[in-house]
Write a protein that holds these residues in place. Structure first.
Motif, PDB file in Angstrom:
ATOM      1  N   ASP A   1      49.498  43.410  43.661  1.00 21.41           N
ATOM      2  CA  ASP A   1      49.260  44.828  43.392  1.00 21.41           C
ATOM      3  C   ASP A   1      50.062  45.287  42.175  1.00 21.41           C
ATOM      4  OD1 ASP A   1      47.678  44.951  45.729  1.00 21.41           O
ATOM      5  OD2 ASP A   1      49.457  45.339  46.959  1.00 21.41           O
ATOM      6  N   LEU A   2      49.707  46.473  41.673  1.00 24.67           N
ATOM      7  CA  LEU A   2      50.385  47.067  40.528  1.00 24.67           C
ATOM      8  C   LEU A   2      51.428  48.067  41.001  1.00 24.67           C
ATOM      9  CD1 LEU A   2      50.585  47.433  37.444  1.00 24.67           C
ATOM     10  CD2 LEU A   2      48.824  49.202  37.643  1.00 24.67           C
TER      11      LEU A   2
ATOM     12  N   VAL B   1      45.743  42.048  40.777  1.00 24.42           N
ATOM     13  CA  VAL B   1      45.994  42.701  39.502  1.00 24.42           C
ATOM     14  C   VAL B   1      46.957  41.840  38.687  1.00 24.42           C
ATOM     15  CG1 VAL B   1      46.943  44.781  38.428  1.00 24.42           C
ATOM     16  CG2 VAL B   1      45.591  44.967  40.505  1.00 24.42           C
TER      17      VAL B   1
ATOM     18  N   ALA C   1      45.138  47.716  33.978  1.00 24.82           N
ATOM     19  CA  ALA C   1      45.370  46.347  34.417  1.00 24.82           C
ATOM     20  C   ALA C   1      44.065  45.758  34.941  1.00 24.82           C
ATOM     21  CB  ALA C   1      46.440  46.279  35.506  1.00 24.82           C
TER      22      ALA C   1
ATOM     23  N   SER D   1      41.798  42.981  37.170  1.00 25.75           N
ATOM     24  CA  SER D   1      41.979  42.326  38.469  1.00 25.75           C
ATOM     25  C   SER D   1      40.943  41.223  38.625  1.00 25.75           C
ATOM     26  CB  SER D   1      41.860  43.323  39.623  1.00 25.75           C
ATOM     27  OG  SER D   1      40.558  43.890  39.679  1.00 25.75           O
TER      28      SER D   1
ATOM     29  N   TRP E   1      41.459  48.401  36.065  1.00 27.59           N
ATOM     30  CA  TRP E   1      42.023  49.531  36.800  1.00 27.59           C
ATOM     31  C   TRP E   1      42.806  50.445  35.871  1.00 27.59           C
ATOM     32  CZ3 TRP E   1      41.305  50.320  42.065  1.00 27.59           C
ATOM     33  CH2 TRP E   1      40.669  49.289  42.742  1.00 27.59           C
TER      34      TRP E   1
END
Length: 525
Positions: A209-210, A230, A244, A246, A262
């Motif tokens: 995840d970011l 991500v 970002a 993914s 994203w």
């Protein structure tokens, strides 16, 4: 005698237990004061960004301080000079030296260092460390505060499901394996305003995840959580947005199974899908023409970069420079002139991909003011790279035409693709992209030979006199100019050097003790 020794031992043991009790009490008091309740609630979009859909409510994660630093901490660092610190990254730690080549020292040595990054100012360096050389085991995010010399581990980046150990047998597509692979990219990115660190973590579930780390509040926020992975976040120039890509899988070398690009605000107030990316195997963001307009291209498994385009992250407007089926080798841009230069090296490859030749090979320039693409040089081949040099405000491109015994030469162009004398020419001996000093008066480049690394050299040149020098023979790992002075720092193996204009005589600064230097960059106060 024995009774006396026993009595002394009991007294010492009592004092030790008392000290431990005090430390434990202080530790838990500090821990309870730092831990906050997890925030819930839906994030709302203010309408400024055309998001296709919102993710689940942004979740703020405040990391407990139970993870203590594993590094050796330097208690005090000499007062910083105006020029800041040069950071030398190695696989086993971080070294710094002041901007005049003094006070060379190790500020962090722990487990295997995967990557590190520093903001433009603030005197802090972020790093990711692992338990093995190959990034296996628990990954952790840490900070070195150069003004104080303190080091701390900020967060664990993996959990039981995403920690990849030697010998683990995970299939392609297994979320834990793919999350571990996502952690291997360059995933640290400081915001241009130096407040936030964007990073990728797989500590929440089985997916990468970011996250953002707020340097002012020390809060960590989960910005994008999705059932894909991500990687490689990119900031908008105004620090308002993070982008970002993914992927559901990173494959085995033939490209990624991408799904989306994203977008999110670093404070967690907005996040969502900017556009679908399922028709490409990767994304290349070349840069930004302004705060809203990025230059990017998808990557194709057949022939590389294609469909070079401008994308406005607020309006969603797209300006195609190269069509959706058109391929190119390299590109760069001038944000001031709002022009883009790119090279087409292969007629045969283009014909093989599309069944017809879409264009003649050559060097091309796109201008926003006319919306036209103009061919400015026909002599382009494989390896014909393009670079825009911000100090001289000039394009430089490799032209594949033999001249004076050389297989090609560097051609200088104005931001509008003209050869008008406004951009200084480089001598025939310059065969790689040059890096200019802050004044633009000097430049360095590296001669590299894949077949014989012993013939490699670091070279420096003087634009005014057209003289150039061999700074150091042999393979040079990395080199970086001083931020304001005509002084170049460079690494060769585990040794750090500097060389000053006009003669560029190398002076050894020190060694990292056998650890090869893997990057050089500046950390400003």
């Amino acid at each position: 005698m024995i009774k006396r020794q026993l009595m002394v031992g009991l007294i010492l043991l009592s004092l030790l237990l008392l000290a431990c009790a005090c430390n434990v009490g202080d530790y838990f008091n500090n821990l309870f004061s730092r831990v906050q309740e997890e925030l819930d609630g839906d994030a709302e979009i203010d309408g400024t960004v055309p998001l296709e859909e919102l993710t689940e409510a942004t979740e703020e994660i405040v990391q407990e301080e139970a993870q203590l630093p594993t590094a050796e901490t330097v208690d005090e660092i000499e007062p910083v000079l105006e020029g800041g610190w040069l950071v030398a990254e190695t696989t086993g730690g971080l070294w710094v030296v002041d901007d005049q080549g003094g006070n060379f020292r190790n500020v962090y040595s722990g487990q295997y260092l995967k990557q590190s990054a520093a903001p433009d100012n603030g005197g802090v360096v972020a790093f990711i460390q692992s338990e093995t050389e190959w990034g296996e085991g628990i990954l952790e995010l840490g900070m070195v505060y150069l003004n104080s010399g303190n080091t701390e581990i900020v967060a664990a980046l993996t959990n039981d499901q995403t920690t990849f150990y030697p010998g683990d047998d995970m299939d392609i597509g297994d979320p834990g394996r793919e999350a571990a692979m996502a952690m291997g990219f360059d995933n640290l990115a400081w915001s241009p305003d130096n407040r936030y660190l964007a990073f990728v973590g797989a500590q929440h579930d089985r997916f990468a995840d970011l996250y953002s780390f707020d340097l002012q509040s020390t809060e960590i926020r989960r910005l994008v959580g999705t059932e894909s992975h991500v990687y490689q976040p990119v900031w908008s120039p105004d620090s308002q947005y993070l982008l970002a890509p993914s992927a559901t899988s990173f494959g085995t070398g033939a490209g990624f199974a991408m799904d989306s690009m994203w977008i999110a605000r670093p404070d967690g107030s907005e996040s969502g899908v900017l556009f679908d990316a399922s028709n490409s195997i990767d994304m290349q963001v070349w840069g930004w023409l302004d705060d809203e307009t990025m230059l990017f291209s998808p990557l194709d498994i057949m022939a590389g970069y294609k469909n070079l385009q401008l994308f406005n992250i607020r309006s969603g407007a797209v300006t195609e420079i190269i069509g959706s089926s058109d391929y190119f080798y390299d590109a760069d841009f001038s944000s001031d002139a709002r022009t883009v230069m790119f090279s087409f090296p292969f007629d045969d490859i283009l014909e093989w991909v599309d069944g017809e030749t879409i264009t003649e090979r050559g060097l091309y320039l796109w201008r926003e003011d006319t919306g036209a693409v103009e061919k400015i040089n026909p002599d382009v081949d494989y390896g014909s790279w393009v670079v825009f040099e911000p100090y001289s405000q000039c394009y430089y491109a490799w032209i594949s035409q033999p001249v004076g015994g050389s297989s090609g030469y560097m051609q200088a162009y104005s931001p509008y693709g003209q050869i008008d004398g406004s951009c200084p020419a480089l001598p025939l001996g310059v065969t790689e992209a040059p890096t200019f000093s802050a004044s633009g008066n000097y430049y360095f480049w590296k001669i590299q030979s894949w077949d014989n690394p012993q013939s490699d050299s670091l070279m420096a040149g003087n634009l005014a006199t057209e003289e150039w020098y061999t700074v150091q023979s042999g393979m040079v790992n990395f080199a970086a100019w001083h931020p304001t002075e005509e002084l170049v720092f460079f690494a060769q193996g585990s040794r750090l050097y500097m060389a000053a204009a006009p003669d560029f005589v190398p002076v050894e600064i020190g060694t990292t003790g056998g650890l090869e230097i893997t990057d050089l960059y500046w950390a400003m106060p």
